[in-house]
Scaffold this motif. Structure first.
Motif, mmCIF file in Angstrom:
data_model
loop_
_atom_site.group_PDB
_atom_site.id
_atom_site.type_symbol
_atom_site.label_atom_id
_atom_site.label_comp_id
_atom_site.label_asym_id
_atom_site.label_seq_id
_atom_site.Cartn_x
_atom_site.Cartn_y
_atom_site.Cartn_z
ATOM 1 N N LYS A 270 0.849 -1.208 0.000
ATOM 2 C CA LYS A 270 0.000 0.000 0.000
ATOM 3 C C LYS A 270 0.878 1.249 0.000
ATOM 4 O O LYS A 270 0.611 2.207 -0.716
ATOM 5 C CB LYS A 270 -0.897 0.019 1.249
ATOM 6 N N GLU A 271 1.909 1.221 0.838
ATOM 7 C CA GLU A 271 2.811 2.385 0.931
ATOM 8 C C GLU A 271 3.467 2.650 -0.430
ATOM 9 O O GLU A 271 3.525 3.795 -0.903
ATOM 10 C CB GLU A 271 3.883 2.097 1.992
ATOM 11 N N LEU A 272 3.929 1.596 -1.066
ATOM 12 C CA LEU A 272 4.577 1.766 -2.376
ATOM 13 C C LEU A 272 3.589 2.291 -3.416
ATOM 14 O O LEU A 272 3.946 3.097 -4.280
ATOM 15 C CB LEU A 272 5.177 0.433 -2.846
ATOM 16 N N CYS A 273 2.340 1.831 -3.315
ATOM 17 C CA CYS A 273 1.324 2.244 -4.298
ATOM 18 C C CYS A 273 0.993 3.732 -4.190
ATOM 19 O O CYS A 273 0.644 4.368 -5.190
ATOM 20 C CB CYS A 273 0.054 1.412 -4.135
ATOM 21 N N ILE A 274 1.090 4.286 -2.995
ATOM 22 C CA ILE A 274 0.809 5.725 -2.835
ATOM 23 C C ILE A 274 1.766 6.533 -3.711
ATOM 24 O O ILE A 274 1.391 7.524 -4.323
ATOM 25 C CB ILE A 274 0.914 6.131 -1.341
ATOM 26 N N TYR A 275 3.011 6.063 -3.826
ATOM 27 C CA TYR A 275 3.990 6.747 -4.676
ATOM 28 C C TYR A 275 3.801 6.400 -6.153
ATOM 29 O O TYR A 275 3.939 7.238 -7.027
ATOM 30 C CB TYR A 275 5.412 6.345 -4.259
ATOM 31 N N LEU A 276 3.500 5.124 -6.425
ATOM 32 C CA LEU A 276 3.478 4.653 -7.820
ATOM 33 C C LEU A 276 2.236 5.076 -8.603
ATOM 34 O O LEU A 276 2.326 5.441 -9.783
ATOM 35 C CB LEU A 276 3.568 3.110 -7.836
ATOM 36 N N LEU A 277 1.075 5.015 -7.965
ATOM 37 C CA LEU A 277 -0.165 5.127 -8.746
ATOM 38 C C LEU A 277 -0.337 6.434 -9.523
ATOM 39 O O LEU A 277 -0.910 6.423 -10.617
ATOM 40 C CB LEU A 277 -1.392 4.805 -7.891
ATOM 41 N N PRO A 278 0.156 7.588 -9.031
ATOM 42 C CA PRO A 278 0.012 8.813 -9.825
ATOM 43 C C PRO A 278 0.686 8.732 -11.205
ATOM 44 O O PRO A 278 0.496 9.615 -12.042
ATOM 45 C CB PRO A 278 0.678 9.882 -8.952
ATOM 46 N N LEU A 279 1.423 7.660 -11.444
ATOM 47 C CA LEU A 279 2.006 7.460 -12.778
ATOM 48 C C LEU A 279 0.917 7.107 -13.801
ATOM 49 O O LEU A 279 1.112 7.245 -14.994
ATOM 50 C CB LEU A 279 3.031 6.312 -12.677
ATOM 51 N N PHE A 280 -0.256 6.653 -13.306
ATOM 52 C CA PHE A 280 -1.289 6.107 -14.193
ATOM 53 C C PHE A 280 -2.492 7.035 -14.356
ATOM 54 O O PHE A 280 -2.823 7.791 -13.433
ATOM 55 C CB PHE A 280 -1.781 4.764 -13.634
#
Ligand SMILES: Cc1cc2nc3c(=O)[nH]c(=O)nc-3n(C[C@H](O)[C@H](O)[C@H](O)COP(=O)(O)O)c2cc1C
Length: 316
Positions: A270-280
């Motif tokens: 979840k923590e990693l996704c907070i950073y990654l998802l704005p890429l999409f």
């Protein structure tokens, strides 16, 4: 002068499991800086200290270990142990803004005690066998502190001065102070690496336009958002969303093997996704569902749907 991109240390995130997978899927980082090791005065408590940087946990990954302390003896001892593990460069953390660290006059908190800092540097440069680099902020409360700090740093053979041009009081708010960075370029005699707010390819390009001579750059959160950022910038590689998916699947599997139970793995993803998802594109609804997921299986379904249904944003 080819550009060199370093992966910034991100405590709690870029441990050896993350670094190994990143290096395998997205090679090309000049070096990863490990999150800080904080040596205890009582050395018998140091058993777990080196786990993250043990050579067997970092095979083939270019790595610079980092030390957080304000005791010269502890630094010298820890650097000696790292040198025995095979490291030729260690980094001193003078940037950590966290309240508990600063209260102990460590990290960015050490920048306030300039007399002590100078004595500390004198001792460690005299007694440490390997190269010492420093990662620093530009002061604690005011930009005016920077001149004196630069003058102190200039007295020592620092391998590389990694500059995150914010004050401790900024934490990660406001924008990096480019004027302070320019001052270092003209007033500091050694090698410098810039760090701060390079999130996208265009940020790196703009930075290079502003500082054509500055080819060493360190990136943290930008790599968490786009793990292929260096490859897009250095080699104009097209982003490949399925490669990112494979990378995240690998992380999830490695964390599952290393942690006990699925909940810590779920929190980490979840923590990693907070950073990654704005890429999409349209990522908000997926992020909401990921934050609500109670099981790893629920997370995996939403994550798979994101990759099937959305694309990497094109204006990066
Ligand atoms: C969660 C988190 C953990 C961090 N841990 C460390 C650390 O262990 N050592 C360090 O020198 N800096 C640490 N930093 C600071 C980063 O290395 C970097 O200087 C900062 O994020 C600015 O760079 P960026 O804008 O490219 O992310 C951390 C930052 C964050 C957000």
């Amino acid at each position: 002068m080819t550009d060199q991109l370093f992966f910034a240390p991100l405590e709690g995130i870029t441990g050896y499991i993350y670094r190994n997978a990143h290096h395998e899927y997205f090679p090309g980082i000049t070096a990863y800086m490990a999150p800080f090791l904080s040596p205890y005065r009582e050395r018998s408590l140091n058993e777990k200290l080196f786990r993250d940087v043990l050579p067997e946990n970092n095979k083939g990954v270019p790595l610079i270990p980092q030390i957080l302390t304000n005791h010269a003896e502890d630094f010298i001892w820890t650097a000696g142990a790292l040198n025995e593990l095979g490291y030729t460069e260690v980094n001193l953390n003078l940037g950590c803004p966290s309240g508990t660290v600063v209260a102990k006059h460590k990290g960015a908190g050490f920048l306030e005690d300039t007399w002590q800092l100078d004595r500390f540097l004198e001792q460690i440069f005299e007694k440490t066998n390997c190269k010492i680099s420093i990662k620093t902020r530009i002061g604690v409360h005011s930009d005016d502190e920077w001149d004196e700090l630069l003058q102190i740093f200039g007295k020592y053979p620092i391998e590389t001065l990694y500059i995150h041009p914010r004050l401790r009081t900024d934490f990660y708010k406001n924008t990096p102070n480019k004027e302070a960075f320019s001052k270092a370029l003209t007033g500091y005699p050694g090698e410098i690496c810039y760090n701060g707010d390079l999130f996208e390819k265009k940020d790196i390009q703009e930075f290079r336009k502003e500082f054509p001579e500055q080819n060493l750059m360190m990136i943290g959160r930008g790599f968490l958002k786009n793990p292929a950022l260096h490859r897009m910038y250095l080699w104009e590689e097209e982003p490949d969303k399925w490669k990112i998916k494979e990378f995240y699947d690998r992380l999830c599997s490695d964390y599952s093997q290393s942690f006990s139970g699925e909940i810590p793995v779920l929190y980490k993803m979840k923590e990693l996704c907070i950073y990654l998802l704005p890429l999409f594109s349209n990522h908000e609804k997926y992020l909401k569902k990921i934050k609500k997921a109670n099981h790893l299986s629920d997370f995996k379904i939403v994550f798979q749907n994101l990759f099937r249904e959305q694309e990497i944003l094109s204006d990066l």
